[in-house]
Design a protein around this motif. Sequence first.
Motif, short mmCIF file in Angstrom:
data_model
loop_
_atom_site.label_atom_id
_atom_site.label_comp_id
_atom_site.label_asym_id
_atom_site.label_seq_id
_atom_site.Cartn_x
_atom_site.Cartn_y
_atom_site.Cartn_z
N SER A 3 50.45 44.74 28.30
CA SER A 3 49.88 44.47 29.61
C SER A 3 50.90 44.83 30.68
CB SER A 3 49.49 43.00 29.72
OG SER A 3 49.11 42.69 31.04
N GLY A 4 50.42 45.06 31.89
CA GLY A 4 51.32 45.35 32.99
C GLY A 4 52.05 44.12 33.48
N TYR A 5 51.72 42.95 32.99
CA TYR A 5 52.26 41.70 33.48
C TYR A 5 51.87 40.60 32.51
CZ TYR A 5 47.94 43.42 35.33
OH TYR A 5 46.75 44.10 35.44
N PRO A 6 52.62 39.50 32.45
CA PRO A 6 52.20 38.39 31.58
C PRO A 6 50.86 37.84 32.01
CG PRO A 6 54.47 38.11 32.33
CD PRO A 6 53.88 39.23 33.14
N PHE A 38 58.13 34.55 38.05
CA PHE A 38 58.03 35.99 37.81
C PHE A 38 56.58 36.44 37.98
CE2 PHE A 38 61.75 34.81 35.15
CZ PHE A 38 62.70 35.63 35.76
N PRO A 39 56.37 37.71 38.36
CA PRO A 39 54.99 38.20 38.54
C PRO A 39 54.16 38.00 37.27
CG PRO A 39 56.54 39.77 39.46
CD PRO A 39 57.36 38.74 38.73
N HIS A 40 52.95 37.46 37.43
CA HIS A 40 52.07 37.21 36.30
C HIS A 40 50.64 37.09 36.81
CE1 HIS A 40 53.00 33.19 37.88
NE2 HIS A 40 51.81 32.83 37.43
N LYS A 41 49.68 37.06 35.91
CA LYS A 41 48.30 36.83 36.31
C LYS A 41 47.66 35.81 35.40
CE LYS A 41 45.58 40.32 33.82
NZ LYS A 41 44.56 41.38 33.99
N HIS A 42 46.49 35.31 35.81
CA HIS A 42 45.77 34.28 35.06
C HIS A 42 44.40 34.80 34.63
CE1 HIS A 42 48.07 31.79 38.20
NE2 HIS A 42 48.77 31.76 37.10
N SER A 43 43.88 34.17 33.59
CA SER A 43 42.52 34.47 33.16
C SER A 43 41.55 33.43 33.73
CB SER A 43 42.43 34.46 31.63
OG SER A 43 42.74 33.17 31.13
N PHE A 44 42.00 32.62 34.69
CA PHE A 44 41.21 31.51 35.23
C PHE A 44 41.33 31.46 36.75
CE2 PHE A 44 45.35 30.21 33.57
CZ PHE A 44 45.98 29.78 34.72
N TYR A 45 40.54 30.60 37.38
CA TYR A 45 40.66 30.33 38.81
C TYR A 45 41.84 29.38 39.02
CZ TYR A 45 36.09 32.46 39.64
OH TYR A 45 35.05 33.35 39.74
N HIS A 46 42.48 29.53 40.18
CA HIS A 46 43.76 28.85 40.38
C HIS A 46 43.86 28.44 41.85
CE1 HIS A 46 48.18 28.43 40.06
NE2 HIS A 46 48.31 29.23 41.09
N GLN A 78 44.19 38.42 39.53
CA GLN A 78 45.15 38.70 40.59
C GLN A 78 46.58 38.46 40.08
OE1 GLN A 78 43.27 36.23 43.82
NE2 GLN A 78 43.50 38.14 44.97
N VAL A 79 47.51 39.27 40.56
CA VAL A 79 48.92 39.13 40.19
C VAL A 79 49.64 38.39 41.31
CG1 VAL A 79 51.08 40.37 39.77
CG2 VAL A 79 48.95 41.19 38.76
N HIS A 80 50.47 37.41 40.94
CA HIS A 80 51.21 36.71 41.98
C HIS A 80 52.57 36.26 41.47
CE1 HIS A 80 50.54 32.18 41.10
NE2 HIS A 80 50.22 32.85 40.01
N SER A 81 53.44 35.92 42.41
CA SER A 81 54.75 35.36 42.12
C SER A 81 55.15 34.51 43.31
CB SER A 81 55.79 36.46 41.88
OG SER A 81 55.84 37.34 42.99
N TRP A 82 56.08 33.60 43.11
CA TRP A 82 56.52 32.77 44.23
C TRP A 82 58.03 32.57 44.21
CZ3 TRP A 82 52.18 29.29 42.26
CH2 TRP A 82 52.45 28.79 41.00
N LYS A 244 49.66 49.42 40.93
CA LYS A 244 50.83 48.63 41.33
C LYS A 244 51.04 47.46 40.38
CE LYS A 244 50.69 49.71 46.29
NZ LYS A 244 50.45 49.15 47.65
N ARG A 245 49.94 46.82 39.99
CA ARG A 245 50.06 45.69 39.06
C ARG A 245 50.72 46.14 37.75
NH1 ARG A 245 43.98 42.99 39.57
NH2 ARG A 245 44.33 41.79 41.48
N MET A 246 50.33 47.31 37.25
CA MET A 246 50.89 47.77 35.99
C MET A 246 52.31 48.32 36.13
SD MET A 246 47.75 49.35 33.75
CE MET A 246 46.85 50.26 35.00
N LEU A 247 52.65 48.84 37.31
CA LEU A 247 53.99 49.37 37.52
C LEU A 247 55.06 48.28 37.50
CD1 LEU A 247 53.20 52.04 40.25
CD2 LEU A 247 54.30 52.49 38.04
N ILE A 248 54.63 47.03 37.60
CA ILE A 248 55.58 45.92 37.49
C ILE A 248 56.27 45.92 36.13
CG2 ILE A 248 55.72 43.38 37.31
CD1 ILE A 248 53.58 43.23 39.44
#
Length: 290
Positions: A3-6, A38-46, A78-82, A244-248
């Motif tokens: 995957s492009g991100y966790p 670290f940048p990651h995405k979810h399979s759920f609403y958040h 969606q991909v996010h990080s904080w 962009k998500r996958m380039l991470i």
Amino acid sequence: MISGYPVYDICTLSGQQEHDLLADRFGDYLKKHDKLHFPHKHSFYHLVYFTRGSGTHVIDFETYDVKPGQVYFMIPGQVHSWFFEGEIDGYIINFSQAFFTSFLLRPDYLDSLPFFSGNTDDAVIQLNAKTQKAVIALFESVIEESTQHDRYSFDMIRTAMMRLFTLVAREHKKHAEVVTPTYNHTLLANFRKLIEQHYNTLKLPKDYAALLYITPNHLNALCNDILGVSAGEVIRNRIILEAKRMLINPKLTVADIGGRLGFADNSYFTRFFKKQGGLTPDEFRKNFNK
């Protein structure tokens, strides 16, 4: 497949078999999951509500300042990080779509809420003092009910969350232009849903117009009228976002990413990316890593 991100699901984060809901105080949640910055995405609403702290939150490469009284909504994918500064606290709820569709006769209920549209500018909302107080009480109710595990606890949680959504939607409406849904707005929503399903295989407005049973000119006109950009631009923006998500992920080559996005030729993908974003994929990756 790399995957492009966790990608995290609720079961992974909770350590339990229950995969439809996770509710917690945000400070406690961060202690349990200290690598989630670290940048990651979810399979759920958040959704996250901040009561204390500062820093930044990046959602699909858009950066927002973290402030107390602020609520964030995110949809699956969606991909996010904080990046936080000092002590941070608040509330967090992760939930699956099935958590609500199994309860309501409206399977499109979540899609009807403005902050779950996938548009990041609609998903970050600063609440007024009165709404903050009511929202905190509802978050506390959700956390309390999540520890009960009786036959009524999930219904109580759903009821509290629906009240929370309604309060925030009202607050959002005060600061947003009120638009009465029309046939073209419905077409646009369906167009965006089709892009989510086919962006790696269908690249041209005429392909989506055929699926919508309208002409390419009609599709282009409604996008220009409502969004101010062409239908082709809407499609290209979605492809660039996924690139962009996958380039991470440094394990994915530019050729890998281009192939997954339906580009048979790597040089064509590189030209496409640079034309849309002003940088080559390699340049974007280097800048992001910095």
